[in-house]
Write a protein that holds these residues in place. Structure first.
Motif: not given
Length: 414
Positions: A174-177, A190-203, A216-217
């Motif tokens: 998710m991205n809030i801009f 939720k996403a695997p720990t080795d998934s790249p750049n899968t930030d939960g929430i960015h703003m 969030i994981g």
């Protein structure tokens, strides 16, 4: 027989379509099934969702888009305003992102220029990211092609996102801009720990953002707060796995705006690579200030780097000049009542800029332990204070952050 009759009579087909739309307009409900969506997880329902949005956006009163239970395959969706009235989306089913990256020029689902938006219903946005993650080259190239973000709010005002799930995004979940007055509540990401750049929430470039009661994981930051973020409140968030709750990175681009008024409270971080962190780029073109930041009542369980200010941030050695200090001023930051366990020997790392040292940094009632290491604190270019909790012994307090390694630091006891 009725179906064959409709195919032979275009006029009748028009009347049927108009009757459905007129009924939706009169009731205020816009069911995507009525616009041709198929809940089989295989049929492309992109156009059906876009048609439902167009009519709901033109509707009066309180239009609601209904997404019933089932799985709906959709490509990129841009829901654009302004709309006549605030719009609600009741997501009961699961939306599946197309795995064809050729369909995406930017994000997966984006809401733009909307005042008054509510998304709820307990449903799921599944980015189906596993097929895309091998295409993420950002760890090798700073000018990499960015994969689609699952859910974006841009230029949105007065929004509530409540009780939905986001899983396996191709990039950020998710991205809030450039938005304001947004409340995120009871999300599960939720996403695997080795998934790249899968930030939960960015703003970034946001005002008055609230995140509460959320789990969030992921493979990157649970929550990341970018430049221009003002008055952000984060509470009752459970984070892990992931990279923790981060401010930044800051200063990478020219003319970034200040970050101020952030409060992170009553959160738990478990098994993360960082706890609470502020990070700013070395050799950055932008001078800005990060101030009035509070991290309070935080539980750390087996966290690698529980408390971090890193003003020498330069992942993958992308900085052209490592000798140029950060121009970002970090000031008035409080770390209060932070407890738990560290899995690295450095429990507190406050490494500030050689050019603009940190000021007004306070550590109060920080109790971190380790069964493996004698924990220590590393400080550089930081001015502030630490406070003992009178209900605890001084020796126990000292064992948390001792020995202290300092370089041009003045942290005094109050």
């Amino acid at each position: 027989m009725v179906f064959l009759t409709i195919l032979k009579c275009p006029i009748l087909l028009f009347v049927v379509a108009y009757t459905i739309n007129a009924q939706n307009l009169s009731t205020g409900y816009y069911n995507v099934i009525d616009y041709g969506a198929v809940a089989d997880g295989q049929t492309d329902s992109t156009q059906a969702f876009l048609k439902a949005w167009v009519e709901a956006c033109m509707g009066d009163g309180a239009p609601t888009i209904l997404i019933p239970k089932g799985a709906y395959l959709v490509g990129p969706l841009t829901f654009k305003g302004p709309c006549k009235s605030p719009v609600s989306v009741r997501l009961k089913g699961s939306l599946l992102a197309s795995t064809d990256l050729g369909l995406f020029s930017n994000n997966w689902i984006e809401f733009q220029y909307i005042k008054g938006l509510k998304i709820t219903g307990g449903g799921t946005l599944d980015g189906q990211g596993a097929s895309a993650w091998p295409n993420n080259k950002c760890h090798r190239n700073s000018k990499c092609n960015i994969l689609p973000v699952s859910l974006v709010l841009s230029f949105v005002e007065d929004a509530i996102i409540n009780a939905i799930h986001l899983v396996n995004s191709k990039f950020f979940h998710m991205n809030i801009f450039a938005s304001k007055n947004v409340h995120l509540n009871k999300l599960k990401i939720k996403a695997p720990t080795d998934s790249p750049n899968t930030d939960g929430i960015h703003m970034g470039d946001v005002t008055n953002i609230k995140i509460s009661n959320t789990i969030i994981g992921t493979g990157d930051d649970c929550i990341s707060i970018g430049p221009g973020s003002v008055n952000v409140a984060i509470s009752n968030v459970k984070c892990g796995p992931g990279h923790g709750i981060s401010i930044g990175s800051l200063g990478k681009y020219l003319n970034e705006k200040d970050v101020r008024g952030l409060r992170v409270q009553n959160c738990t971080l478990t098994g993360t690579t960082n706890g609470v962190r502020i990070k700013t780029w070395e050799n950055n073109p932008s001078s800005l200030v990060a101030s009035d930041i509070f991290f309070e009542d935080i539980q750390m369980d087996d966290v690698d780097n529980p408390i971090v200010i890193d003003q020498k941030y330069c992942p993958h050695n992308f900085c052209s000049d490592r000798d140029s200090p950060s121009k970002v001023k970090v000031q008035n930051v409080v770390f209060r009542n932070i407890k738990g366990t560290s899995t690295s020997p450095v429990a507190v790392q406050l490494v500030c800029s050689d050019a603009v040292p940190c000021e007004g940094i306070e550590l109060s009632s920080v109790f971190l332990q380790s069964d493996k290491y004698e924990l220590k604190t590393v400080c550089a270019n930081v001015h502030g204070s630490y406070h003992l909790n009178p209900t605890r012994s001084a020796s126990r307090e000292a064992s948390v952050g001792a020995p202290i390694a300092r370089a041009d630091a003045s942290i005094h006891e109050n």
